[in-house]
Scaffold this motif. Structure first.
Motif, PDB file in Angstrom:
ATOM      1  N   PRO A  92      37.986  71.373  40.325  1.00 56.18           N
ATOM      2  CA  PRO A  92      38.094  71.107  41.816  1.00 56.18           C
ATOM      3  C   PRO A  92      38.864  69.932  40.538  1.00 56.18           C
ATOM      4  O   PRO A  92      39.439  68.684  41.221  1.00 56.18           O
ATOM      5  CB  PRO A  92      36.509  70.481  41.792  1.00 56.18           C
ATOM      6  CG  PRO A  92      36.173  72.014  41.648  1.00 56.18           C
ATOM      7  CD  PRO A  92      36.651  72.830  40.486  1.00 56.18           C
ATOM      8  N   LYS A 115      24.902  74.585  44.467  1.00 55.17           N
ATOM      9  CA  LYS A 115      24.944  76.249  44.570  1.00 55.17           C
ATOM     10  C   LYS A 115      23.735  76.781  44.295  1.00 55.17           C
ATOM     11  O   LYS A 115      23.610  77.672  45.645  1.00 55.17           O
ATOM     12  CB  LYS A 115      26.433  76.886  43.357  1.00 55.17           C
ATOM     13  CG  LYS A 115      27.772  76.552  44.375  1.00 55.17           C
ATOM     14  CD  LYS A 115      28.397  77.590  43.226  1.00 55.17           C
ATOM     15  CE  LYS A 115      29.743  76.917  43.562  1.00 55.17           C
ATOM     16  NZ  LYS A 115      31.165  77.703  43.207  1.00 55.17           N
ATOM     17  N   PRO A 157      30.702  71.378  42.150  1.00 54.09           N
ATOM     18  CA  PRO A 157      29.951  72.110  42.578  1.00 54.09           C
ATOM     19  C   PRO A 157      29.246  72.893  41.048  1.00 54.09           C
ATOM     20  O   PRO A 157      29.697  74.471  41.449  1.00 54.09           O
ATOM     21  CB  PRO A 157      31.109  72.831  43.509  1.00 54.09           C
ATOM     22  CG  PRO A 157      32.185  73.171  42.792  1.00 54.09           C
ATOM     23  CD  PRO A 157      31.730  71.302  42.417  1.00 54.09           C
ATOM     24  N   LEU A 193      28.567  61.266  54.561  1.00 56.27           N
ATOM     25  CA  LEU A 193      27.837  62.976  55.072  1.00 56.27           C
ATOM     26  C   LEU A 193      26.584  63.211  55.697  1.00 56.27           C
ATOM     27  O   LEU A 193      27.025  64.317  56.397  1.00 56.27           O
ATOM     28  CB  LEU A 193      27.398  63.023  53.086  1.00 56.27           C
ATOM     29  CG  LEU A 193      28.893  62.807  51.930  1.00 56.27           C
ATOM     30  CD1 LEU A 193      28.209  63.686  51.074  1.00 56.27           C
ATOM     31  CD2 LEU A 193      29.480  64.065  52.952  1.00 56.27           C
ATOM     32  N   PRO A 229      26.432  69.267  52.642  1.00 55.14           N
ATOM     33  CA  PRO A 229      27.262  68.803  51.032  1.00 55.14           C
ATOM     34  C   PRO A 229      26.990  67.733  50.259  1.00 55.14           C
ATOM     35  O   PRO A 229      26.533  66.496  50.664  1.00 55.14           O
ATOM     36  CB  PRO A 229      28.430  69.027  51.898  1.00 55.14           C
ATOM     37  CG  PRO A 229      28.372  68.988  53.723  1.00 55.14           C
ATOM     38  CD  PRO A 229      26.887  68.170  53.918  1.00 55.14           C
ATOM     39  N   HIS A 230      27.895  68.693  48.863  1.00 50.35           N
ATOM     40  CA  HIS A 230      26.671  67.095  47.571  1.00 50.35           C
ATOM     41  C   HIS A 230      28.342  66.527  48.120  1.00 50.35           C
ATOM     42  O   HIS A 230      29.200  66.468  48.185  1.00 50.35           O
ATOM     43  CB  HIS A 230      27.041  68.184  46.542  1.00 50.35           C
ATOM     44  CG  HIS A 230      28.536  68.409  45.974  1.00 50.35           C
ATOM     45  ND1 HIS A 230      29.114  69.779  46.273  1.00 50.35           N
ATOM     46  CD2 HIS A 230      29.680  68.399  44.789  1.00 50.35           C
ATOM     47  CE1 HIS A 230      30.523  70.300  45.851  1.00 50.35           C
ATOM     48  NE2 HIS A 230      30.869  69.018  44.739  1.00 50.35           N
ATOM     49  N   GLY A 289      30.598  65.514  45.711  1.00 53.57           N
ATOM     50  CA  GLY A 289      31.962  65.650  45.418  1.00 53.57           C
ATOM     51  C   GLY A 289      32.935  65.871  46.545  1.00 53.57           C
ATOM     52  O   GLY A 289      33.739  66.049  46.360  1.00 53.57           O
ATOM     53  N   THR A 290      32.189  66.586  47.517  1.00 56.20           N
ATOM     54  CA  THR A 290      33.259  66.261  48.679  1.00 56.20           C
ATOM     55  C   THR A 290      33.229  65.786  49.652  1.00 56.20           C
ATOM     56  O   THR A 290      34.799  66.047  50.098  1.00 56.20           O
ATOM     57  CB  THR A 290      32.271  67.578  49.723  1.00 56.20           C
ATOM     58  OG1 THR A 290      31.377  67.102  50.350  1.00 56.20           O
ATOM     59  CG2 THR A 290      31.461  68.421  48.485  1.00 56.20           C
ATOM     60  N   HIS A 291      32.872  64.957  49.619  1.00 57.86           N
ATOM     61  CA  HIS A 291      33.927  63.642  50.054  1.00 57.86           C
ATOM     62  C   HIS A 291      35.187  63.043  49.805  1.00 57.86           C
ATOM     63  O   HIS A 291      35.281  62.886  48.052  1.00 57.86           O
ATOM     64  CB  HIS A 291      32.659  62.329  50.239  1.00 57.86           C
ATOM     65  CG  HIS A 291      33.622  61.754  51.626  1.00 57.86           C
ATOM     66  ND1 HIS A 291      33.899  60.949  51.691  1.00 57.86           N
ATOM     67  CD2 HIS A 291      32.539  61.459  52.895  1.00 57.86           C
ATOM     68  CE1 HIS A 291      34.469  59.960  52.864  1.00 57.86           C
ATOM     69  NE2 HIS A 291      32.826  60.042  53.543  1.00 57.86           N
ATOM     70  N   PRO A 292      36.425  63.333  50.593  1.00 56.35           N
ATOM     71  CA  PRO A 292      37.617  62.875  50.505  1.00 56.35           C
ATOM     72  C   PRO A 292      37.549  61.138  49.724  1.00 56.35           C
ATOM     73  O   PRO A 292      38.412  60.994  48.931  1.00 56.35           O
ATOM     74  CB  PRO A 292      38.188  62.913  50.955  1.00 56.35           C
ATOM     75  CG  PRO A 292      37.164  63.219  52.293  1.00 56.35           C
ATOM     76  CD  PRO A 292      36.596  63.692  52.144  1.00 56.35           C
TER      77      PRO A 292
END
Length: 255
Positions: free
Chosen positions: A166, A103, A98, A252, A127-128, A130-133
């Motif tokens: 992160p 942002k 992020p 996503l 959401p980008h 990289g937010t996905h677990p």
């Protein structure tokens, strides 16, 4: 109402990331089509009509190094979507971290595009990536297939406050240590510390989406460090375009 999907990457002069994005677009279209087939089977088994279900429209855009601004690329894609009957655009930043691009830069370009289009079509910024677990699970699977005693998660790095957080969090989940290409702690420093502590088999996970100039330089550096330290160093491939990665993106946009 179905949506059209636009994947936004950073952009590169190296053709390999561009080719990988094209692969990802095709994979996402296939993933979306599979989801649609599931819906079709449900609707055919019910009293609902399937006439409103459209095949997916998926494409890519880049934030930098393109001939058009991102806002103009979104506008062109939206015009194409409108001609095919779409009223919504889902934009996914294909970025792992992020930073300022995620942002500030991409949201600003989305606002400009929405102002230009008015109420003709709705643009949703998701959401980008990289937010996905699930990204952690992809990396963990790579580790499982390569039996190393210790692991380093190598990211590009930034001097921006909090930029490492992160990466540190992901490294902790993987039971690895973090290192950075552009800032400290460097890959060399991390390997030296591990070798000094007695580790002789070290895996290196590049936290980069696609192969490019930096990953080429990393490969060369790892070869040099292996010769210098005498340890067995195993560098895995970048994450890469795959059906699994496309599945994460689909997840996503469907949330």
């Amino acid at each position: 109402m179905p949506s059209a999907y636009l994947l936004v990457s950073h952009g590169s002069r190296d053709p390999r990331p561009e080719f990988a994005m094209e692969q990802l677009v095709r994979l996402l279209a296939d993933s979306s089509a599979n989801q649609q087939q599931c819906r079709d089977r449900f609707y055919r088994a019910s009293t609902f009509s399937v006439s409103s279900i459209k095949p997916p429209l998926v494409d890519k855009a880049c934030l930098e190094l393109g001939s058009l601004s991102l806002a103009q690329q979104i506008k062109e894609f939206s015009d194409r979507a409108l001609t095919q009957g779409y009223k919504k655009i889902q934009i996914v930043p294909v970025f792992l971290l992020p930073g300022t691009h995620v942002k500030e830069d991409i949201p600003a370009q989305v606002v400009i595009a929405q102002q230009t289009l008015g109420n003709e079509i709705t643009i949703n910024l998701r959401p980008h990536l990289g937010t996905h677990p699930g990204l952690v699970r992809l990396l963990a699977a790579t580790m499982t297939h390569n039996d190393m005693a210790s692991w380093i998660l190598l990211s590009h790095g930034s001097r921006r406050p909090g930029a490492k957080d992160p990466v540190k969090a992901i490294a902790k989940q993987l039971n690895a240590i973090d290192a950075y290409w552009a800032v400290a702690p460097s890959l060399e420093a991390r390997i030296q510390a591990l070798v000094t502590a007695g580790h002789q088999q070290i895996g290196i996970l590049p936290y980069f989406l696609f192969a490019g100039g930096i990953t080429d330089a990393i490969t060369q550096l790892v070869a040099q460090l292996q010769a210098s330290f005498g340890a067995k160093l195993h560098l895995t491939e970048p994450i890469g375009a795959s059906a699994k990665l496309a599945g994460l993106i689909w997840d996503l946009v469907e949330k």
